[in-house]
Scaffold this active site. Structure first.
Site, PDB file in Angstrom:
ATOM      1  N   GLY A  75       0.801  -1.203   0.000  1.00 41.39           N
ATOM      2  CA  GLY A  75       0.000   0.000   0.000  1.00 41.39           C
ATOM      3  C   GLY A  75       0.842   1.263   0.000  1.00 41.39           C
ATOM      4  CG  ASN A 155      -3.425   3.942  10.223  1.00 43.69           C
ATOM      5  OD1 ASN A 155      -3.822   5.086  10.023  1.00 43.69           O
ATOM      6  ND2 ASN A 155      -2.207   3.681  10.656  1.00 43.69           N
ATOM      7  CG  HIS A 208       0.658  -6.603   5.191  1.00 51.36           C
ATOM      8  ND1 HIS A 208       0.751  -6.303   6.526  1.00 51.36           N
ATOM      9  CD2 HIS A 208       0.896  -5.450   4.532  1.00 51.36           C
ATOM     10  CE1 HIS A 208       1.046  -5.021   6.676  1.00 51.36           C
ATOM     11  NE2 HIS A 208       1.130  -4.487   5.472  1.00 51.36           N
ATOM     12  CB  THR A 246      10.054  -9.076 -13.387  1.00 53.53           C
ATOM     13  OG1 THR A 246      11.022  -8.751 -14.389  1.00 53.53           O
ATOM     14  CG2 THR A 246       9.368 -10.384 -13.728  1.00 53.53           C
ATOM     15  CB  CYS A 332       4.032   2.639   9.688  1.00 48.12           C
ATOM     16  SG  CYS A 332       3.468   1.338   8.571  1.00 48.12           S
TER      17      CYS A 332
END
Length: 385
Positions: A75, A155, A208, A246, A332
């Site tokens: 995110g 959050n 997650h 990739t 975080c």
């Protein structure tokens, strides 16, 4: 999903356990999807088709077209791609950014970095109940505003914002302003139908938080905005140039499984989790001095409260010794005081003693009771240390 009933994990807003079905799908893809999806030979074409199928599943859960969905690593990366990619090319006609005052750091810090590059940034703090005053927010948008950001679900408190009203208010003031929504905590907790949100230009989600692994996320970018977007990272043509590198096909497959399962089970999960949230609220009401920081209409997955007497980290360590796992706020922030609660104007003591419990469908009433028992004992013991 949980193998040990004696472990009471109540920090699902930080991360969730990987669903076994998701893990099995990833394991199978790791063995079979070894080719590069950008190559042109048959094994690569098959992998590309697998990637497209995963994209379609995630897009369906968001109510958007698959071509508007781009896989990312998380995110935070999705937020950075959206914010930097929207603001920089619009610098030719505007330099103002309007953002809510309690965004996740992956929105807050890129916006402040743009301020250091000469953009004017206006942060609109939330009200004391965790909601935004949309009149105040829209009044800050003018003809010079290139970007407006608002998270769908906070959050730390679980407070919901009216994204439809927010985005419409912004576009009414300036239809050229790009609107970005951080939906990491909202996805598969609330219904999201992007076709019914025509004023939202981009939206970020993360794996997650929804029982997929860390290391996979997605960005919705409205098709009519793609040509005006300048991604911050350059490289190959993967993800139509929006996110070069990739693709992580096995994890994208896992994200698709998580999206499909999460969308199908959303009503039943919400009812189960609401019952757990109500049980915790009722138990907290019996503990002297405890106050709630989450509004009554917050998503049931998150409940933030303050003991108003024991430091957050002290209580977290006490509960952890009893195998009850909660947090003091955003993972975080690494234990720093909650910028969300400070923005809401909570007293310093409430900020320093805040606890966040966050649920998933795997949680049980026994988890809630273990937390309440730990809090009750902790309040009795720790206040006298």
């Amino acid at each position: 999903m949980r193998s040990n009933p004696e472990l009471h994990y109540l920090d699902n807003a930080a991360t969730t356990m990987v669903d076994p079905a998701v893990a099995d799908a990833i394991a199978a893809a790791l063995r079979s999807c070894w080719a590069n999806p950008s190559s042109l030979y048959e094994p690569a074409v098959q992998v590309h088709e697998t990637l497209s199928a995963a994209r379609a599943k995630v897009a369906k859960s968001l109510g958007c077209a698959p071509k508007e969905l781009y896989f990312t690593a998380c995110g935070s990366e999705s937020n950075n791609i959206a914010i930097q990619g929207a603001a920089i090319p619009r610098r030719s006609w505007g330099s103002k950014i309007v953002v809510s005052g309690f965004e996740h750091p992956s929105v807050q810090l890129p916006v402040r970095a743009l301020r250091d590059r000469g953009f004017e940034v206006v942060e609109i703090p939330p009200e004391s109940d965790g909601h935004l005053d949309l009149d105040r927010l829209s009044a800050a948008v003018d003809k010079n505003t290139v970007l407006a950001c608002c998270m769908a679900v906070n959050n730390e408190t679980g407070a919901k914002q009216d994204i439809a009203a927010f985005s419409a208010a912004v576009k009414a003031r300036n239809d050229r302003c790009f609107v970005h929504v951080d939906a990491v905590q909202a996805w598969l907790r609330l219904p999201i139908h992007l076709k019914a949100l025509p004023c939202v230009d981009s939206l970020s989600v993360s794996g997650h938080k929804v029982h997929a692994p860390k290391g996979i996320g997605a960005l919705y970018l409205r098709e009519n905005q793609r040509q005006n977007h300048r991604p911050p990272c350059l490289g190959g043509h993967q993800e139509r140039g929006i996110r070069p590198g990739t693709e992580n096909v096995p994890y994208a497959v896992g994200l698709g499984v998580a999206a499909e399962q999460g969308a199908r089970t959303l009503p039943a999960r919400s009812a189960h989790i609401r019952a757990l949230n109500d049980r915790l609220r009722a138990g907290l009401a019996e503990l002297p001095g405890v106050t709630l920081n989450s509004p009554a209409d917050a998503v049931p997955e998150v409940l933030n409260f303050s003991t108003n007497c024991v430091n957050s980290q002290t209580m977290i360590e006490y509960l952890s010794a009893r195998r009850v796992y909660v947090s003091g706020g955003s993972a975080c922030d690494k234990g720093e005081p909650s910028h969300t609660l400070m923005a809401m104007g909570c007293p310093d003591l409430a900020v320093r003693t805040a606890i966040r419990a966050s649920f998933c469908a795997d949680n049980t009433p026994e988890d809630v009771d273990a937390l309440l028992a730990g809090l009750r004992d902790g309040l009795a013991e720790l206040q006298h240390i």
